[in-house]
Design an enzyme around this catalytic site. Sequence first.
Site, PDB file in Angstrom:
ATOM      1  N   SER A 151      12.691  -2.423   9.689  1.00 56.01           N
ATOM      2  CA  SER A 151      11.402  -1.829   9.356  1.00 56.01           C
ATOM      3  C   SER A 151      11.427  -1.075   8.036  1.00 56.01           C
ATOM      4  O   SER A 151      11.822  -1.641   7.035  1.00 56.01           O
ATOM      5  CB  SER A 151      10.982  -0.928  10.526  1.00 56.01           C
ATOM      6  OG  SER A 151       9.599  -0.808  10.535  1.00 56.01           O
ATOM      7  N   LYS A 180      13.075  -2.407   4.432  1.00 52.79           N
ATOM      8  CA  LYS A 180      12.615  -2.330   3.040  1.00 52.79           C
ATOM      9  C   LYS A 180      13.754  -1.717   2.214  1.00 52.79           C
ATOM     10  O   LYS A 180      14.088  -2.169   1.120  1.00 52.79           O
ATOM     11  CB  LYS A 180      11.373  -1.433   2.916  1.00 52.79           C
ATOM     12  CG  LYS A 180      10.218  -1.739   3.908  1.00 52.79           C
ATOM     13  CD  LYS A 180       9.035  -0.796   3.710  1.00 52.79           C
ATOM     14  CE  LYS A 180       8.190  -0.487   4.940  1.00 52.79           C
ATOM     15  NZ  LYS A 180       7.518  -1.555   5.614  1.00 52.79           N
ATOM     16  N   HIS A 201       8.065  -5.476  17.490  1.00 48.64           N
ATOM     17  CA  HIS A 201       8.750  -4.830  16.372  1.00 48.64           C
ATOM     18  C   HIS A 201       9.961  -4.056  16.915  1.00 48.64           C
ATOM     19  O   HIS A 201       9.790  -3.051  17.603  1.00 48.64           O
ATOM     20  CB  HIS A 201       7.730  -3.866  15.761  1.00 48.64           C
ATOM     21  CG  HIS A 201       8.163  -3.199  14.520  1.00 48.64           C
ATOM     22  ND1 HIS A 201       8.318  -3.865  13.330  1.00 48.64           N
ATOM     23  CD2 HIS A 201       8.453  -1.897  14.269  1.00 48.64           C
ATOM     24  CE1 HIS A 201       8.673  -3.005  12.392  1.00 48.64           C
ATOM     25  NE2 HIS A 201       8.771  -1.811  12.942  1.00 48.64           N
TER      26      HIS A 201
HETATM   27  C1  GTR Z   1       5.182   1.729  10.400  1.00 46.39           C
HETATM   28  C2  GTR Z   1       4.940   1.315   8.965  1.00 46.39           C
HETATM   29  C3  GTR Z   1       5.722   0.091   8.644  1.00 46.39           C
HETATM   30  C4  GTR Z   1       7.153   0.151   9.155  1.00 46.39           C
HETATM   31  C5  GTR Z   1       7.313   0.952  10.428  1.00 46.39           C
HETATM   32  C6  GTR Z   1       8.734   1.446  10.750  1.00 46.39           C
HETATM   33  O1  GTR Z   1       4.421   2.778  10.796  1.00 46.39           O
HETATM   34  O2  GTR Z   1       3.570   1.086   8.826  1.00 46.39           O
HETATM   35  O3  GTR Z   1       5.672  -0.179   7.265  1.00 46.39           O
HETATM   36  O4  GTR Z   1       7.988   0.616   8.186  1.00 46.39           O
HETATM   37  O5  GTR Z   1       6.535   2.071  10.462  1.00 46.39           O
HETATM   38  O6  GTR Z   1       9.503   1.781   9.882  1.00 46.39           O
HETATM   39  O7  GTR Z   1       9.019   1.547  11.948  1.00 46.39           O
END
Ligand code: GTR
Length: 425
Positions: free
Chosen positions: A263, A267, A404
Amino acid sequence: MMKRTLLIYIALIATASMSGQNKNAPVNYDESKVPTFEVPNPLICKDGRRIETAKQWEKMRRPELLRMFGELEYGVTPQNTGIRVKHELVASNPNAMGGLATQKQVLFHFIGKNGRTLQALLLLYIPNFTKGRVPVIVSYNFHGNQTTTLQEDVIFSPSKELMKSAGSEKWVRGEQASRWSYELALQRGYAVATMNYHDIYPDSPDLRKYGIATLLPDYKEDSREADEWGAIGIWAWGYSRMADYLEKDKRIDKNRMVVLGHSRLGKTALWAGVQDERFRVVISNNSGCGGAALSKRVFGENIARITANFPHWFCPAFNIYSENEAALPFDQHELLALVAPRHVYVASAEDDQWADPRGEYLSAYYTGPVYQLYNMQGLPSDTQPPVHQPQHFDVGYHIREGKHDVTAYDWQCYLDFCDKVFSRQ
Ligand code: GTR
Protein backbone atom coordinates in the site's frame (compact mmCIF):
# COMPACT_ATOMS: atom_id res chain seq x y z
CA MET A 1 12.63 27.76 -24.21
CA MET A 2 14.11 26.47 -20.96
CA LYS A 3 13.27 29.74 -19.27
CA ARG A 4 9.68 29.69 -20.46
CA THR A 5 9.15 26.15 -19.20
CA LEU A 6 10.57 27.16 -15.86
CA LEU A 7 8.26 30.16 -15.59
CA ILE A 8 5.19 28.10 -16.44
CA TYR A 9 6.28 25.56 -13.87
CA ILE A 10 6.64 28.19 -11.15
CA ALA A 11 3.25 29.69 -12.07
CA LEU A 12 1.63 26.27 -11.87
CA ILE A 13 3.11 25.63 -8.46
CA ALA A 14 1.90 28.97 -7.21
CA THR A 15 -1.62 28.29 -8.49
CA ALA A 16 -1.64 24.80 -7.04
CA SER A 17 -0.56 25.86 -3.58
CA MET A 18 -3.24 28.57 -3.57
CA SER A 19 -6.08 26.38 -4.76
CA GLY A 20 -5.79 23.64 -2.12
CA GLN A 21 -6.81 20.03 -2.69
CA ASN A 22 -10.22 18.49 -3.10
CA LYS A 23 -11.27 15.87 -0.55
CA ASN A 24 -14.56 15.48 -2.36
CA ALA A 25 -13.23 15.05 -5.88
CA PRO A 26 -15.32 12.39 -7.65
CA VAL A 27 -13.98 8.84 -7.75
CA ASN A 28 -14.58 6.74 -10.85
CA TYR A 29 -15.06 2.96 -10.73
CA ASP A 30 -16.55 2.63 -14.20
CA GLU A 31 -14.15 1.34 -16.86
CA SER A 32 -16.20 3.00 -19.62
CA LYS A 33 -15.59 6.39 -18.00
CA VAL A 34 -11.80 6.10 -17.95
CA PRO A 35 -10.58 9.10 -19.97
CA THR A 36 -8.91 8.54 -23.32
CA PHE A 37 -5.21 9.28 -22.98
CA GLU A 38 -1.95 8.46 -24.59
CA VAL A 39 0.38 6.38 -22.44
CA PRO A 40 3.62 8.40 -22.31
CA ASN A 41 6.34 6.62 -24.25
CA PRO A 42 9.19 5.91 -21.83
CA LEU A 43 11.64 5.88 -24.74
CA ILE A 44 11.02 9.45 -25.91
CA CYS A 45 12.99 12.17 -24.17
CA LYS A 46 11.50 15.53 -23.25
CA ASP A 47 13.28 17.12 -26.22
CA GLY A 48 11.87 14.50 -28.59
CA ARG A 49 14.98 12.35 -28.93
CA ARG A 50 14.20 8.65 -29.23
CA ILE A 51 16.03 6.10 -27.08
CA GLU A 52 17.26 3.05 -28.93
CA THR A 53 19.85 1.42 -26.69
CA ALA A 54 20.26 0.59 -23.02
CA LYS A 55 23.24 2.93 -22.96
CA GLN A 56 21.18 5.87 -24.21
CA TRP A 57 18.46 5.01 -21.72
CA GLU A 58 20.93 5.10 -18.84
CA LYS A 59 22.68 8.22 -20.02
CA MET A 60 19.76 10.40 -21.09
CA ARG A 61 16.29 9.19 -20.35
CA ARG A 62 16.66 7.39 -17.03
CA PRO A 63 18.21 10.42 -15.26
CA GLU A 64 15.63 12.71 -16.84
CA LEU A 65 12.71 10.61 -15.58
CA LEU A 66 14.28 10.12 -12.18
CA ARG A 67 14.60 13.89 -11.88
CA MET A 68 10.96 14.42 -12.89
CA PHE A 69 9.63 11.93 -10.34
CA GLY A 70 11.71 13.70 -7.71
CA GLU A 71 10.79 17.27 -8.66
CA LEU A 72 7.12 16.70 -9.38
CA GLU A 73 5.91 13.75 -7.28
CA TYR A 74 7.91 12.43 -4.33
CA GLY A 75 10.31 15.32 -3.81
CA VAL A 76 14.04 15.32 -4.36
CA THR A 77 16.09 13.10 -2.05
CA PRO A 78 18.90 15.20 -0.53
CA GLN A 79 22.26 13.85 -1.63
CA ASN A 80 23.98 14.81 1.56
CA THR A 81 21.85 14.80 4.67
CA GLY A 82 24.85 14.93 6.99
CA ILE A 83 23.05 12.37 9.17
CA ARG A 84 25.31 9.85 10.92
CA VAL A 85 23.92 6.43 11.78
CA LYS A 86 25.08 4.24 14.66
CA HIS A 87 23.88 0.65 15.03
CA GLU A 88 23.36 -0.88 18.45
CA LEU A 89 22.51 -4.56 18.83
CA VAL A 90 19.97 -4.43 21.65
CA ALA A 91 18.76 -8.05 21.62
CA SER A 92 19.43 -11.32 19.85
CA ASN A 93 18.25 -14.89 19.96
CA PRO A 94 20.05 -17.71 18.12
CA ASN A 95 17.04 -19.98 18.61
CA ALA A 96 14.09 -17.90 17.57
CA MET A 97 10.93 -19.35 16.03
CA GLY A 98 11.54 -22.76 17.56
CA GLY A 99 15.11 -22.84 16.28
CA LEU A 100 14.24 -21.91 12.71
CA ALA A 101 15.98 -18.55 12.88
CA THR A 102 18.51 -16.29 14.48
CA GLN A 103 16.84 -13.08 15.56
CA LYS A 104 18.57 -9.73 15.93
CA GLN A 105 17.13 -6.41 17.05
CA VAL A 106 19.22 -3.44 16.11
CA LEU A 107 18.59 0.09 17.25
CA PHE A 108 19.49 2.70 14.64
CA HIS A 109 20.61 6.01 16.15
CA PHE A 110 20.30 8.80 13.60
CA ILE A 111 22.37 11.83 14.52
CA GLY A 112 21.85 15.11 12.66
CA LYS A 113 24.52 17.74 12.17
CA ASN A 114 22.24 20.07 14.11
CA GLY A 115 22.56 17.77 17.13
CA ARG A 116 19.07 16.30 16.90
CA THR A 117 18.72 12.52 17.17
CA LEU A 118 16.13 9.89 16.35
CA GLN A 119 15.88 6.15 16.96
CA ALA A 120 14.44 3.34 14.88
CA LEU A 121 14.40 -0.37 15.61
CA LEU A 122 15.21 -3.07 13.06
CA LEU A 123 14.02 -6.65 13.54
CA LEU A 124 15.94 -9.25 11.56
CA TYR A 125 15.35 -12.99 11.20
CA ILE A 126 18.03 -15.11 9.51
CA PRO A 127 17.42 -18.78 8.65
CA ASN A 128 19.44 -21.26 10.73
CA PHE A 129 19.22 -24.37 8.60
CA THR A 130 21.36 -22.92 5.84
CA LYS A 131 24.96 -21.74 6.18
CA GLY A 132 26.59 -18.79 4.47
CA ARG A 133 25.00 -15.72 2.97
CA VAL A 134 21.29 -15.61 2.28
CA PRO A 135 18.95 -13.29 0.37
CA VAL A 136 16.96 -10.82 2.44
CA ILE A 137 13.50 -9.31 2.11
CA VAL A 138 13.38 -5.79 3.54
CA SER A 139 9.93 -4.48 4.42
CA TYR A 140 8.47 -1.82 6.70
CA ASN A 141 5.57 -2.65 9.01
CA PHE A 142 2.61 -0.41 9.84
CA HIS A 143 2.21 -0.69 13.61
CA GLY A 144 5.49 -1.79 15.16
CA ASN A 145 7.80 -4.81 14.94
CA GLN A 146 5.89 -6.43 17.79
CA THR A 147 2.74 -6.62 15.68
CA THR A 148 4.42 -8.74 12.99
CA THR A 149 4.75 -11.84 15.19
CA LEU A 150 3.57 -13.36 18.47
CA GLN A 151 7.18 -14.02 19.54
CA GLU A 152 7.39 -12.56 23.04
CA ASP A 153 10.99 -11.36 22.72
CA VAL A 154 10.27 -8.83 20.00
CA ILE A 155 10.66 -5.35 21.43
CA PHE A 156 7.99 -2.71 20.84
CA SER A 157 9.00 -0.18 18.19
CA PRO A 158 10.11 3.19 19.59
CA SER A 159 7.33 5.22 17.96
CA LYS A 160 4.65 3.27 19.81
CA GLU A 161 4.00 5.88 22.49
CA LEU A 162 3.90 8.76 20.03
CA MET A 163 1.53 6.96 17.69
CA LYS A 164 -0.71 5.75 20.50
CA SER A 165 -1.04 9.27 21.73
CA ALA A 166 -1.75 10.25 18.13
CA GLY A 167 -4.66 7.81 18.14
CA SER A 168 -3.36 4.59 16.58
CA GLU A 169 -4.72 1.58 18.48
CA LYS A 170 -3.25 -1.28 16.53
CA TRP A 171 -0.03 -1.79 18.45
CA VAL A 172 -0.97 -5.12 20.05
CA ARG A 173 1.59 -7.94 19.80
CA GLY A 174 0.89 -10.16 16.79
CA GLU A 175 -1.93 -7.94 15.49
CA GLN A 176 -0.48 -7.88 11.95
CA ALA A 177 1.06 -11.38 12.02
CA SER A 178 -1.11 -12.63 9.14
CA ARG A 179 0.77 -10.20 6.91
CA TRP A 180 4.19 -11.61 7.81
CA SER A 181 4.97 -15.10 6.47
CA TYR A 182 8.24 -15.30 8.37
CA GLU A 183 8.26 -19.10 8.67
CA LEU A 184 7.61 -19.58 4.98
CA ALA A 185 10.37 -17.17 3.97
CA LEU A 186 12.84 -18.64 6.47
CA GLN A 187 12.10 -22.20 5.40
CA ARG A 188 12.83 -21.16 1.86
CA GLY A 189 16.18 -19.71 2.90
CA TYR A 190 15.35 -16.00 3.02
CA ALA A 191 16.14 -13.60 5.83
CA VAL A 192 13.48 -10.97 6.60
CA ALA A 193 14.15 -7.49 7.99
CA THR A 194 11.47 -5.11 9.18
CA MET A 195 11.19 -1.72 10.83
CA ASN A 196 8.23 0.44 11.75
CA TYR A 197 7.82 3.25 9.25
CA HIS A 198 6.61 5.67 11.93
CA ASP A 199 10.10 5.47 13.46
CA ILE A 200 11.35 7.29 10.37
CA TYR A 201 8.45 9.67 9.79
CA PRO A 202 5.34 9.31 11.98
CA ASP A 203 2.60 9.10 9.39
CA SER A 204 0.53 12.20 9.95
CA PRO A 205 0.78 15.70 8.44
CA ASP A 206 1.30 17.25 11.87
CA LEU A 207 3.96 14.77 13.06
CA ARG A 208 6.72 15.72 10.64
CA LYS A 209 8.41 17.43 13.58
CA TYR A 210 9.15 13.97 15.06
CA GLY A 211 10.75 12.49 11.94
CA ILE A 212 14.02 12.39 10.02
CA ALA A 213 13.31 15.72 8.27
CA THR A 214 14.10 17.57 11.50
CA LEU A 215 17.69 16.27 11.47
CA LEU A 216 18.47 18.21 8.33
CA PRO A 217 20.15 21.62 8.74
CA ASP A 218 17.62 23.44 6.53
CA TYR A 219 14.51 21.94 8.20
CA LYS A 220 11.59 24.36 8.41
CA GLU A 221 8.66 23.35 10.54
CA ASP A 222 5.86 25.15 8.72
CA SER A 223 6.71 25.04 5.05
CA ARG A 224 8.18 22.88 2.36
CA GLU A 225 9.74 23.85 -0.97
CA ALA A 226 7.76 22.78 -4.05
CA ASP A 227 10.16 19.89 -4.70
CA GLU A 228 11.03 19.05 -1.08
CA TRP A 229 10.69 15.40 -0.20
CA GLY A 230 7.57 14.19 1.53
CA ALA A 231 6.97 11.22 3.79
CA ILE A 232 7.27 8.67 0.97
CA GLY A 233 10.66 10.11 0.05
CA ILE A 234 11.83 10.00 3.64
CA TRP A 235 10.58 6.44 4.20
CA ALA A 236 12.38 5.46 0.98
CA TRP A 237 15.56 6.98 2.39
CA GLY A 238 14.99 4.82 5.47
CA TYR A 239 14.84 1.69 3.31
CA SER A 240 18.31 2.56 2.04
CA ARG A 241 19.57 2.93 5.60
CA MET A 242 18.31 -0.59 6.32
CA ALA A 243 20.23 -1.77 3.24
CA ASP A 244 23.39 -0.04 4.58
CA TYR A 245 23.18 -2.12 7.72
CA LEU A 246 22.15 -5.39 6.07
CA GLU A 247 24.85 -5.40 3.42
CA LYS A 248 27.45 -5.44 6.21
CA ASP A 249 25.91 -8.39 8.05
CA LYS A 250 28.02 -11.52 7.50
CA ARG A 251 24.99 -13.69 6.86
CA ILE A 252 23.36 -11.42 4.29
CA ASP A 253 24.07 -11.59 0.57
CA LYS A 254 24.21 -7.98 -0.51
CA ASN A 255 23.60 -9.01 -4.10
CA ARG A 256 20.25 -10.53 -3.24
CA MET A 257 18.39 -7.78 -1.42
CA VAL A 258 14.65 -7.42 -2.06
CA VAL A 259 12.48 -4.48 -1.07
CA LEU A 260 8.80 -5.19 -0.46
CA GLY A 261 6.03 -2.86 0.63
CA HIS A 262 2.26 -2.87 0.97
CA SER A 263 0.00 0.00 0.00
CA ARG A 264 1.55 3.36 0.99
CA LEU A 265 4.64 1.34 1.78
CA GLY A 266 4.37 -0.24 -1.68
CA LYS A 267 4.59 3.26 -3.15
CA THR A 268 7.60 3.72 -0.87
CA ALA A 269 9.22 0.41 -1.90
CA LEU A 270 8.97 1.46 -5.55
CA TRP A 271 10.54 4.86 -4.97
CA ALA A 272 13.25 3.30 -2.78
CA GLY A 273 13.93 0.52 -5.28
CA VAL A 274 14.14 2.95 -8.16
CA GLN A 275 16.74 5.09 -6.43
CA ASP A 276 18.76 2.44 -4.64
CA GLU A 277 20.18 -0.07 -7.07
CA ARG A 278 21.25 -2.42 -4.29
CA PHE A 279 17.67 -3.73 -4.30
CA ARG A 280 17.68 -6.43 -6.97
CA VAL A 281 13.94 -7.09 -6.75
CA VAL A 282 11.39 -4.36 -6.05
CA ILE A 283 7.93 -5.50 -4.97
CA SER A 284 4.80 -3.40 -4.82
CA ASN A 285 1.87 -5.01 -3.02
CA ASN A 286 -1.45 -3.21 -3.71
CA SER A 287 0.30 0.16 -3.99
CA GLY A 288 -2.35 1.89 -6.12
CA CYS A 289 -2.40 5.65 -6.68
CA GLY A 290 1.06 7.21 -6.52
CA GLY A 291 2.46 3.67 -6.62
CA ALA A 292 2.05 1.16 -9.43
CA ALA A 293 -1.33 2.34 -10.79
CA LEU A 294 -1.42 4.55 -13.88
CA SER A 295 -2.50 8.02 -12.74
CA LYS A 296 -3.96 9.03 -16.10
CA ARG A 297 -6.69 6.37 -15.86
CA VAL A 298 -8.12 8.32 -12.90
CA PHE A 299 -9.74 5.11 -11.69
CA GLY A 300 -10.27 4.56 -7.97
CA GLU A 301 -8.14 6.80 -5.77
CA ASN A 302 -6.96 9.85 -7.70
CA ILE A 303 -4.43 12.63 -7.21
CA ALA A 304 -6.98 15.09 -5.81
CA ARG A 305 -8.06 12.63 -3.11
CA ILE A 306 -4.62 11.36 -2.19
CA THR A 307 -3.04 14.81 -1.93
CA ALA A 308 -6.02 16.06 0.08
CA ASN A 309 -6.07 13.14 2.51
CA PHE A 310 -2.31 12.74 2.79
CA PRO A 311 -0.80 16.16 2.08
CA HIS A 312 2.50 15.10 3.64
CA TRP A 313 3.19 12.06 1.44
CA PHE A 314 4.29 13.76 -1.78
CA CYS A 315 6.13 16.99 -2.58
CA PRO A 316 3.94 20.13 -2.79
CA ALA A 317 4.47 20.33 -6.59
CA PHE A 318 2.42 17.13 -7.03
CA ASN A 319 -0.69 19.16 -6.15
CA ILE A 320 -0.49 20.68 -9.63
CA TYR A 321 -1.99 17.48 -10.97
CA SER A 322 -4.94 17.33 -8.62
CA GLU A 323 -7.98 16.91 -10.90
CA ASN A 324 -5.51 17.41 -13.73
CA GLU A 325 -3.88 14.02 -14.35
CA ALA A 326 -3.90 14.71 -18.09
CA ALA A 327 -1.17 17.33 -17.56
CA LEU A 328 1.27 14.87 -15.98
CA PRO A 329 4.42 14.70 -18.14
CA PHE A 330 4.92 11.05 -17.10
CA ASP A 331 3.00 8.13 -15.68
CA GLN A 332 3.73 5.44 -13.13
CA HIS A 333 4.84 2.78 -15.65
CA GLU A 334 7.86 5.00 -16.20
CA LEU A 335 8.62 4.84 -12.50
CA LEU A 336 8.49 1.03 -12.61
CA ALA A 337 10.66 1.03 -15.72
CA LEU A 338 13.40 2.83 -13.77
CA VAL A 339 13.97 -0.45 -11.92
CA ALA A 340 15.27 -2.13 -15.13
CA PRO A 341 17.49 -4.08 -15.64
CA ARG A 342 16.69 -5.20 -12.12
CA HIS A 343 13.30 -6.77 -11.45
CA VAL A 344 9.99 -5.21 -10.60
CA TYR A 345 6.94 -7.09 -9.31
CA VAL A 346 3.43 -5.70 -9.01
CA ALA A 347 0.60 -7.43 -7.14
CA SER A 348 -3.07 -6.52 -6.98
CA ALA A 349 -6.14 -7.75 -5.12
CA GLU A 350 -9.46 -8.28 -6.87
CA ASP A 351 -11.57 -6.35 -4.36
CA ASP A 352 -9.08 -3.51 -4.03
CA GLN A 353 -10.69 -1.29 -6.67
CA TRP A 354 -9.52 1.82 -4.81
CA ALA A 355 -5.98 0.84 -5.95
CA ASP A 356 -7.10 0.20 -9.57
CA PRO A 357 -5.82 -3.36 -10.18
CA ARG A 358 -6.13 -2.95 -13.95
CA GLY A 359 -4.10 0.27 -13.83
CA GLU A 360 -1.48 -1.52 -11.73
CA TYR A 361 -1.26 -4.32 -14.30
CA LEU A 362 -1.04 -1.98 -17.27
CA SER A 363 1.69 -0.01 -15.60
CA ALA A 364 3.77 -3.19 -15.18
CA TYR A 365 2.97 -4.14 -18.78
CA TYR A 366 4.04 -0.77 -20.21
CA THR A 367 7.56 -1.17 -18.78
CA GLY A 368 8.07 -3.66 -21.66
CA PRO A 369 9.96 -1.40 -24.11
CA VAL A 370 12.54 -0.54 -21.44
CA TYR A 371 13.13 -4.18 -20.49
CA GLN A 372 13.46 -4.95 -24.21
CA LEU A 373 16.45 -2.60 -24.38
CA TYR A 374 18.18 -5.09 -22.09
CA ASN A 375 16.86 -8.12 -23.99
CA MET A 376 14.72 -8.89 -21.00
CA GLN A 377 11.13 -9.98 -21.06
CA GLY A 378 8.32 -7.85 -19.70
CA LEU A 379 4.70 -9.01 -19.43
CA PRO A 380 3.52 -10.58 -22.69
CA SER A 381 0.04 -9.10 -23.09
CA ASP A 382 -1.98 -6.02 -22.19
CA THR A 383 -4.76 -8.33 -20.99
CA GLN A 384 -4.69 -8.73 -17.24
CA PRO A 385 -4.35 -12.40 -16.18
CA PRO A 386 -7.12 -14.01 -14.11
CA VAL A 387 -6.75 -14.34 -10.34
CA HIS A 388 -4.15 -16.77 -9.01
CA GLN A 389 -2.28 -17.07 -12.28
CA PRO A 390 1.00 -15.30 -11.53
CA GLN A 391 3.08 -14.08 -14.45
CA HIS A 392 6.77 -14.45 -13.72
CA PHE A 393 8.92 -13.05 -16.51
CA ASP A 394 11.67 -10.49 -15.89
CA VAL A 395 8.75 -8.40 -14.65
CA GLY A 396 6.31 -10.12 -12.29
CA TYR A 397 2.59 -9.68 -11.68
CA HIS A 398 -0.25 -11.44 -9.94
CA ILE A 399 -3.75 -10.65 -8.85
CA ARG A 400 -5.38 -12.66 -6.09
CA GLU A 401 -8.90 -12.80 -4.80
CA GLY A 402 -9.78 -10.81 -1.73
CA LYS A 403 -9.22 -7.41 -0.27
CA HIS A 404 -6.44 -4.87 0.18
CA ASP A 405 -3.95 -6.85 2.29
CA VAL A 406 -0.76 -8.91 2.26
CA THR A 407 -1.40 -12.63 2.47
CA ALA A 408 0.59 -15.87 2.59
CA TYR A 409 -0.34 -16.34 -1.07
CA ASP A 410 1.34 -13.04 -1.93
CA TRP A 411 4.50 -14.07 -0.06
CA GLN A 412 4.55 -17.41 -1.85
CA CYS A 413 4.40 -15.69 -5.23
CA TYR A 414 7.16 -13.27 -4.25
CA LEU A 415 9.42 -16.07 -3.06
CA ASP A 416 8.82 -18.04 -6.27
CA PHE A 417 9.70 -14.98 -8.32
CA CYS A 418 12.83 -14.20 -6.29
CA ASP A 419 13.99 -17.84 -6.54
CA LYS A 420 13.66 -17.59 -10.29
CA VAL A 421 15.52 -14.29 -10.50
CA PHE A 422 18.34 -15.32 -8.17
CA SER A 423 18.85 -18.74 -9.75
CA ARG A 424 19.67 -16.96 -13.01
CA GLN A 425 22.42 -14.82 -11.44
C1 GTR B 1 -5.37 4.48 1.86
C2 GTR B 1 -4.78 5.33 0.75
C3 GTR B 1 -4.05 4.47 -0.22
C4 GTR B 1 -3.18 3.42 0.45
C5 GTR B 1 -3.72 2.93 1.78
C6 GTR B 1 -2.71 2.25 2.71
O1 GTR B 1 -6.14 5.19 2.73
O2 GTR B 1 -5.83 6.01 0.14
O3 GTR B 1 -3.32 5.26 -1.12
O4 GTR B 1 -1.90 3.88 0.59
O5 GTR B 1 -4.28 3.92 2.52
O6 GTR B 1 -1.56 2.60 2.78
O7 GTR B 1 -3.16 1.37 3.45
